[in-house]
Design a protein around this motif. Structure first.
Motif, PDB file in Angstrom:
ATOM      1  N   ALA A  38       0.689  -1.034   0.206  1.00 26.58           N
ATOM      2  CA  ALA A  38       0.002   0.120   0.289  1.00 26.58           C
ATOM      3  C   ALA A  38       0.801   1.088  -0.136  1.00 26.58           C
ATOM      4  N   ASP A  39       1.976   0.903   0.594  1.00 25.31           N
ATOM      5  CA  ASP A  39       2.809   2.239  -0.006  1.00 25.31           C
ATOM      6  C   ASP A  39       4.255   2.135  -0.204  1.00 25.31           C
ATOM      7  N   SER A  40       3.862   2.465  -1.847  1.00 21.62           N
ATOM      8  CA  SER A  40       4.377   1.991  -2.683  1.00 21.62           C
ATOM      9  C   SER A  40       3.754   3.155  -3.907  1.00 21.62           C
ATOM     10  N   PRO A  41       5.351   3.138  -4.722  1.00 16.35           N
ATOM     11  CA  PRO A  41       4.277   4.380  -5.547  1.00 16.35           C
ATOM     12  C   PRO A  41       2.554   3.469  -6.421  1.00 16.35           C
ATOM     13  N   LEU A  42       2.834   2.214  -6.820  1.00 12.74           N
ATOM     14  CA  LEU A  42       1.618   2.081  -7.399  1.00 12.74           C
ATOM     15  C   LEU A  42       0.440   3.294  -6.272  1.00 12.74           C
ATOM     16  N   GLY A  43       0.179   2.018  -5.252  1.00 12.92           N
ATOM     17  CA  GLY A  43      -0.190   2.492  -3.539  1.00 12.92           C
ATOM     18  C   GLY A  43      -0.718   4.282  -3.432  1.00 12.92           C
ATOM     19  N   ARG A  44       0.666   5.075  -3.978  1.00 10.47           N
ATOM     20  CA  ARG A  44      -0.033   6.741  -3.555  1.00 10.47           C
ATOM     21  C   ARG A  44      -0.370   7.038  -4.842  1.00 10.47           C
ATOM     22  N   GLU A  45       0.224   6.646  -5.898  1.00  9.08           N
ATOM     23  CA  GLU A  45      -1.062   6.879  -6.893  1.00  9.08           C
ATOM     24  C   GLU A  45      -2.627   6.489  -7.429  1.00  9.08           C
ATOM     25  N   ILE A  46      -2.915   5.341  -6.802  1.00  3.98           N
ATOM     26  CA  ILE A  46      -4.220   4.829  -6.769  1.00  3.98           C
ATOM     27  C   ILE A  46      -4.745   5.200  -5.453  1.00  3.98           C
ATOM     28  N   ALA A  47      -3.973   5.929  -4.583  1.00  2.00           N
ATOM     29  CA  ALA A  47      -4.775   6.989  -3.568  1.00  2.00           C
ATOM     30  C   ALA A  47      -4.753   8.290  -3.815  1.00  2.00           C
ATOM     31  N   ALA A  48      -4.216   8.618  -4.529  1.00  2.00           N
ATOM     32  CA  ALA A  48      -4.084  10.072  -5.334  1.00  2.00           C
ATOM     33  C   ALA A  48      -5.443  10.072  -6.137  1.00  2.00           C
ATOM     34  N   GLU A  49      -5.185   9.450  -6.876  1.00  2.00           N
ATOM     35  CA  GLU A  49      -6.621   8.987  -8.064  1.00  2.00           C
ATOM     36  C   GLU A  49      -8.251   9.381  -7.045  1.00  2.00           C
ATOM     37  N   TYR A  50      -7.951   8.142  -6.555  1.00  2.73           N
ATOM     38  CA  TYR A  50      -9.212   8.423  -5.055  1.00  2.73           C
ATOM     39  C   TYR A  50      -9.476   9.301  -4.726  1.00  2.73           C
ATOM     40  N   THR A  51      -8.344  10.200  -4.174  1.00  2.00           N
ATOM     41  CA  THR A  51      -9.292  11.762  -3.244  1.00  2.00           C
ATOM     42  C   THR A  51      -9.562  12.129  -4.516  1.00  2.00           C
ATOM     43  N   ALA A  52      -9.351  12.697  -5.498  1.00  3.82           N
ATOM     44  CA  ALA A  52      -8.837  13.476  -6.637  1.00  3.82           C
ATOM     45  C   ALA A  52     -10.487  13.449  -6.841  1.00  3.82           C
ATOM     46  N   HIS A  53     -10.954  11.931  -7.169  1.00  6.03           N
ATOM     47  CA  HIS A  53     -12.402  11.576  -7.411  1.00  6.03           C
ATOM     48  C   HIS A  53     -13.279  12.315  -6.324  1.00  6.03           C
ATOM     49  N   LEU A  54     -13.200  11.406  -5.026  1.00  7.89           N
ATOM     50  CA  LEU A  54     -14.329  12.533  -4.086  1.00  7.89           C
ATOM     51  C   LEU A  54     -13.961  13.494  -4.003  1.00  7.89           C
ATOM     52  N   GLY A  55     -13.064  13.975  -4.085  1.00  3.55           N
ATOM     53  CA  GLY A  55     -13.138  15.862  -2.943  1.00  3.55           C
ATOM     54  C   GLY A  55     -13.409  16.259  -5.061  1.00  3.55           C
ATOM     55  N   GLU A  56     -13.769  15.604  -5.949  1.00  7.82           N
ATOM     56  CA  GLU A  56     -14.347  16.164  -6.659  1.00  7.82           C
ATOM     57  C   GLU A  56     -16.347  16.561  -6.255  1.00  7.82           C
ATOM     58  N   ILE A  57     -16.310  15.141  -6.201  1.00  4.44           N
ATOM     59  CA  ILE A  57     -18.000  14.941  -5.922  1.00  4.44           C
ATOM     60  C   ILE A  57     -18.175  15.388  -4.328  1.00  4.44           C
ATOM     61  N   ALA A  58     -17.484  16.115  -3.526  1.00  2.00           N
ATOM     62  CA  ALA A  58     -17.413  16.448  -2.006  1.00  2.00           C
ATOM     63  C   ALA A  58     -17.235  18.054  -2.292  1.00  2.00           C
ATOM     64  N   GLU A  59     -16.571  18.412  -2.837  1.00  3.30           N
ATOM     65  CA  GLU A  59     -16.008  20.236  -3.179  1.00  3.30           C
ATOM     66  C   GLU A  59     -15.402  20.173  -1.845  1.00  3.30           C
ATOM     67  N   THR A  60     -13.664  19.287  -2.085  1.00  5.75           N
ATOM     68  CA  THR A  60     -12.720  19.479  -1.181  1.00  5.75           C
ATOM     69  C   THR A  60     -11.878  19.405  -1.231  1.00  5.75           C
ATOM     70  N   PRO A  61     -10.931  20.000  -1.545  1.00  6.28           N
ATOM     71  CA  PRO A  61      -9.476  20.596  -1.690  1.00  6.28           C
ATOM     72  C   PRO A  61      -8.676  19.157  -1.156  1.00  6.28           C
ATOM     73  N   ASP A  62      -7.835  18.653  -1.074  1.00  4.30           N
ATOM     74  CA  ASP A  62      -7.054  17.868  -1.406  1.00  4.30           C
ATOM     75  C   ASP A  62      -5.730  17.705  -0.364  1.00  4.30           C
ATOM     76  N   SER A  63      -6.145  17.087   0.837  1.00  5.25           N
ATOM     77  CA  SER A  63      -5.264  17.505   1.942  1.00  5.25           C
ATOM     78  C   SER A  63      -4.761  16.294   2.389  1.00  5.25           C
ATOM     79  N   PRO A  64      -3.973  16.001   3.993  1.00  2.91           N
ATOM     80  CA  PRO A  64      -3.712  14.830   4.677  1.00  2.91           C
ATOM     81  C   PRO A  64      -4.810  15.185   5.078  1.00  2.91           C
ATOM     82  N   ARG A  65      -5.744  15.545   5.513  1.00  2.00           N
ATOM     83  CA  ARG A  65      -6.484  15.617   6.830  1.00  2.00           C
ATOM     84  C   ARG A  65      -7.717  13.961   5.635  1.00  2.00           C
TER      85      ARG A  65
END
Length: 353
Positions: A240-267
């Motif tokens: 999970a803590d690998s370049p692929l894991g970070r890539e998929i995490a970023a993709e999921y964050t961007a997707h949910l962020g767009e739906i929730a209109e929430t900017p990316d952040s660690p929180r």
């Protein structure tokens, strides 16, 4: 023990029988039918065979054991068809026979499991033998009735219907039994009424129109694609803590962020990490509640999942813990000193976290 054969010798029919395992009457039959002629017939009518004829007899015997017809064997031996052609045609016939046997087994199992009236046996047999086109017509008729006046998008309706229902070329007995039960339900006016009432009750609220809109369907499909990538990565053994894991995490964050209109952040990523596990728990609890409630649509979904194989796929679909770990790891990664990543701009997010 049968010894080595002499290419220059002729063998009497009794010895040929011992060497081939065929009966004398079978050898005579193949001779009389013109399939394998003896090399010589004496004036007294005794038949003698050379090694080539014996080899043909053994070949014919093997084909007969494989249930090849006598006419097909004749055509093969005279060069009208090739062995590949014969095997392919015969395999197709065997596949058809196997399908019929599975169909009959499913019908008999169904009859044995329940109190089946005589007139229902005919119906069960017809249901098991339905073609893909017959199934499509039955499904179309069912969905046309239960979805009439339902205020949802056609895209969401397609998801609910699960697409065309196609039995695999070699369905299991469980799949055939599920189809027999489902087809029987689809034809039942009472079941249709129950599903129609349940769906109209569910999708009659104001929020239903928004949640079943084409936009939300597209968002749902996109989320499913990302979860599919996470599942593939998890099954491939990617940490999970690998370049692929970070890539998929970023993709999921961007997707949910767009739906929730929430900017990316660690929180936000940590929140999504917790939400992903909650989604898994909610999904399992919802399935258990549906099965316990006797919801007619839930039964429909369960049977379809068995028929199209998605039940097995769902059992193997376990990306949630991996994706949650990837989101958590990516949040920590963005906080490491000196690291500024495209997933999380360092401006105000570090302070926020």
């Amino acid at each position: 023990m049968v010894g080595v054969m002499d290419d220059n010798r002729l063998y009497a029919i009794g010895e040929v029988a011992r060497r081939t395992g065929l009966s004398v009457s079978a050898i005579r039959f193949y001779s009389d039918e013109g399939v394998v002629a003896p090399a010589r017939v004496t004036d007294a009518g005794h038949r003698h065979y050379d090694v080539h004829a014996i080899a043909r007899l053994e070949f014919v015997s093997t084909l007969r054991e494989l249930d090849a017809g006598l006419e097909d064997i004749r055509r093969l031996l005279d060069g009208s068809v090739t062995l590949t052609d014969l095997a392919t045609a015969h395999l197709s016939r065997l596949d058809d026979q196997a399908r019929r046997i599975r169909s009959r087994r499913a019908v008999l199992r169904t009859i044995a499991k329940q109190h089946t009236e005589a007139e229902q046996v005919v119906l069960l047999h017809k249901l098991a033998g339905m073609s893909d086109e017959d199934r499509d017509r039955l499904m179309d008729d069912f969905w046309a009735e239960i979805s009439e006046d339902l205020q949802i998008s056609s895209d969401f309706l397609d998801i609910m219907r699960n697409g065309p229902l196609v039995l695999p070329d070699e369905p299991s007995t469980e799949q055939l039994e599920a189809w027999i039960e489902l087809a029987d339900l689809l034809r039942d006016p009472g079941f249709r009424r129950e599903v129609r009432e349940a769906l109209h009750a569910t999708f009659s609220t104001p929020d239903a129109a928004v949640m079943t809109s084409t936009k939300m369907v597209d968002a749902f499909k996109r989320g499913g694609e990302i979860l599919g990538r996470a599942n593939d990565a998890q099954q491939a053994g990617a940490p999970a803590d690998s370049p692929l894991g970070r890539e998929i995490a970023a993709e999921y964050t961007a997707h949910l962020g767009e739906i929730a209109e929430t900017p990316d952040s660690p929180r936000f990523r940590r929140k999504l990490a917790a939400d992903v596990l909650n989604i898994e728990r909610w999904h399992l609890e919802a399935l258990e509640e549906e099965e316990a409630s006797g919801d007619p649509y839930a039964r429909y979904q369960s049977l379809v999942a068995i028929i199209d194989g998605s039940a097995q796929q769902a059992a193997e679909f376990k990306p949630f813990a991996w994706l949650s770990a990837a989101l958590t790891a990516s949040a920590d990664h963005t906080l490491s000193p000196g690291r500024a990543t495209r997933e999380c701009p360092p401006s105000g997010d570090v302070a926020e976290a």
